[in-house]
Motif scaffolding. Structure first.
Motif, PDB file in Angstrom:
ATOM      1  N   ARG A 208      38.331  49.319  34.073  1.00  0.00           N
ATOM      2  CA  ARG A 208      39.649  49.463  33.466  1.00  0.00           C
ATOM      3  C   ARG A 208      39.548  49.974  32.026  1.00  0.00           C
ATOM      4  O   ARG A 208      40.510  50.476  31.478  1.00  0.00           O
TER       5      ARG A 208
ATOM      6  N   ALA B  22      30.518  38.025  33.177  1.00  0.00           N
ATOM      7  CA  ALA B  22      31.448  38.529  32.162  1.00  0.00           C
ATOM      8  C   ALA B  22      30.699  38.896  30.890  1.00  0.00           C
ATOM      9  O   ALA B  22      30.955  39.955  30.274  1.00  0.00           O
TER      10      ALA B  22
ATOM     11  N   ARG C  68      30.280  42.711  29.419  1.00  0.00           N
ATOM     12  CA  ARG C  68      30.723  42.991  28.046  1.00  0.00           C
ATOM     13  C   ARG C  68      29.586  43.610  27.231  1.00  0.00           C
ATOM     14  O   ARG C  68      29.796  44.551  26.462  1.00  0.00           O
TER      15      ARG C  68
ATOM     16  N   THR D 125      29.054  47.418  28.165  1.00  0.00           N
ATOM     17  CA  THR D 125      30.226  48.293  28.208  1.00  0.00           C
ATOM     18  C   THR D 125      29.826  49.746  27.953  1.00  0.00           C
ATOM     19  O   THR D 125      30.286  50.669  28.646  1.00  0.00           O
TER      20      THR D 125
ATOM     21  N   ARG E 203      37.167  44.645  35.379  1.00  0.00           N
ATOM     22  CA  ARG E 203      37.278  44.860  33.938  1.00  0.00           C
ATOM     23  C   ARG E 203      36.401  46.044  33.504  1.00  0.00           C
ATOM     24  O   ARG E 203      36.757  46.802  32.594  1.00  0.00           O
TER      25      ARG E 203
ATOM     26  N   ILE F 195      36.289  39.800  38.960  1.00  0.00           N
ATOM     27  CA  ILE F 195      37.038  40.065  37.727  1.00  0.00           C
ATOM     28  C   ILE F 195      36.208  40.887  36.727  1.00  0.00           C
ATOM     29  O   ILE F 195      36.705  41.901  36.189  1.00  0.00           O
ATOM     30  N   PRO F 196      34.946  40.537  36.453  1.00  0.00           N
ATOM     31  CA  PRO F 196      34.141  41.401  35.557  1.00  0.00           C
ATOM     32  C   PRO F 196      33.994  42.823  36.095  1.00  0.00           C
ATOM     33  O   PRO F 196      33.966  43.788  35.313  1.00  0.00           O
TER      34      PRO F 196
END
Length: 386
Positions: free
Chosen positions: A375, A277, A281, A284, A372, A368-369
């Motif tokens: 999205r 995660a 981040r 990105t 993400r 999940i990461p």
């Protein structure tokens, strides 16, 4: 730049964090394998139980005893091929808890016939059967105390108070089965002749060898029916069922170990998930740039999942590499305090399970990461970090 090289560069973006994550995952895998091995150890004796052996004990309690006279009546039941008996002695070699090991009285001739998985030199078998106070000891017990045939061994009885001396007449090994190689067996006659009248001719249980394993249930029912209305009714079951009955008394401990093993997998999930995660981040802008250049969402997801897979594989490799010597060290350190543990009881399937669990959890942690990462709108991703 190839896809593999892109994954590799992203993994090495923060080498220290990567190393700590792999180390944490490896420790988790190692702990998981260790705990699963402990559970396997509990059930190993049940899995090696003989299909043609039955166990007859007092119906009221597993610690109750039975009259020796039952042996003749049970041997006459159709389908019974052979029978022997034994009783737990509970002797201790010294005052320390470390000096406690399995000890039992047996009928040497029938014991050697029914438990034919024992490996003992013929001359030692003869000496054991001829000496009323002769003892047969497992090879691991002999190694532990340096005992050899001819040595005198004195045990302090807990169930049968007093000091009891035996002469080592043989050292056994086992081909397979439920017996370990850390126990001491001695002749029933040596004990029975010294007991008060009210304790004479009592045994702990009978072990029955049946002619046809497929008729074990019928033989067990016939034995129990014979003594149903006697002062000492019996309970007869297969050797495997009897062993599982012993294990069930430790079910709370086994359940606790399994719960801890599951919690360790959850911890691995959180550690790897947190690392990925943070990595997603921080990247990105890079991931948005890739999508702006034409990378499809599926390919970005694959990029994150491959990173997760690499961490999972590295953690699994580290854990599988370290677990065997760690467990061997544990057995060498505390095995003697636990009545003796086999030197090699770790299964290859446990190592495989630990590795697969680490990889599966790593992929789950990366899901999940990865989602993400796709999205976030491309324009927002570029503006947010730039």
């Amino acid at each position: 730049m190839t896809f593999g090289r892109l994954v590799w560069k992203d993994l090495l973006r923060n080498p220290l964090r990567l190393a700590l994550t792999v180390l944490a995952g490896g420790v988790g895998v190692m702990a998981f394998i260790f705990l699963r091995t402990v559970v396997d150890l509990f059930y190993s004796s049940a899995e090696s139980a003989q299909a043609d052996r039955l166990f007859t004990r007092a119906k009221a309690s597993i610690t109750g005893d039975l009259p020796l006279s039952y042996q003749t009546r049970i041997s006459a039941v159709p389908g019974v091929d052979d029978i022997t008996f034994y009783g737990f002695f509970g002797g201790r070699y010294g005052e320390s808890q470390r000096d406690f090991f399995g000890s039992a009285f047996v009928d040497p001739p029938s014991f050697m016939r029914v438990f034919d998985e024992l490996v003992v030199p013929p001359q030692q078998v003869a000496a054991f059967q001829e000496d009323p106070c002769g003892a047969l000891i497992g090879k691991d017990l002999a190694k532990r105390y340096g005992w050899k045939p001819g040595d005198r061994v004195t045990l302090k009885g807990t169930i049968y108070p007093g000091e009891w001396s035996f002469t080592v007449r043989g050292i056994y090994d086992v081909r397979t089965g439920t017996l370990d190689t850390s126990s001491l067996f001695f002749g029933f006659r040596c004990l029975n002749e010294k007991l008060p009248e009210d304790r004479k001719d009592r045994v702990g249980a009978f072990m029955i060898r049946v002619e046809d394993p497929s008729r074990s249930a019928a033989v067990a029912s016939a034995v129990d029916a014979m003594f149903a209305n006697s002062p000492y009714p019996t309970r007869t079951e297969s050797e495997r069922a009897a062993t599982l009955g012993f294990i069930s008394m430790l079910s709370a401990i086994i359940t606790a170990v399994q719960v801890v093993a599951t919690v360790i997998l959850l911890i691995i999930l959180l550690v790897i998930g947190n690392t990925l995660a943070m990595s997603v981040r921080e990247r990105t802008r890079d991931l948005s740039t890739l999508r702006a250049m034409g990378f499809k969402s599926g390919r970005v997801v694959m990029l994150v999942l491959f990173e997760s897979l690499a961490i999972g594989l590295a953690s699994a490799g580290l854990g599988v590499l370290v677990a065997p010597p760690l467990i061997r060290g544990f057995v060498a350190l505390v095995g003697s305090q636990m009545g003796g543990l086999p030197a090699e009881f770790m299964r290859g399937s446990t190592l495989v399970l630990g590795a697969l669990a680490a990889v599966g959890v790593a992929l789950l942690a990366g899901a999940i990461p990865a989602l993400r990462a796709i999205r976030i709108p491309v324009a927002e991703g570029l503006r947010k970090v730039a």
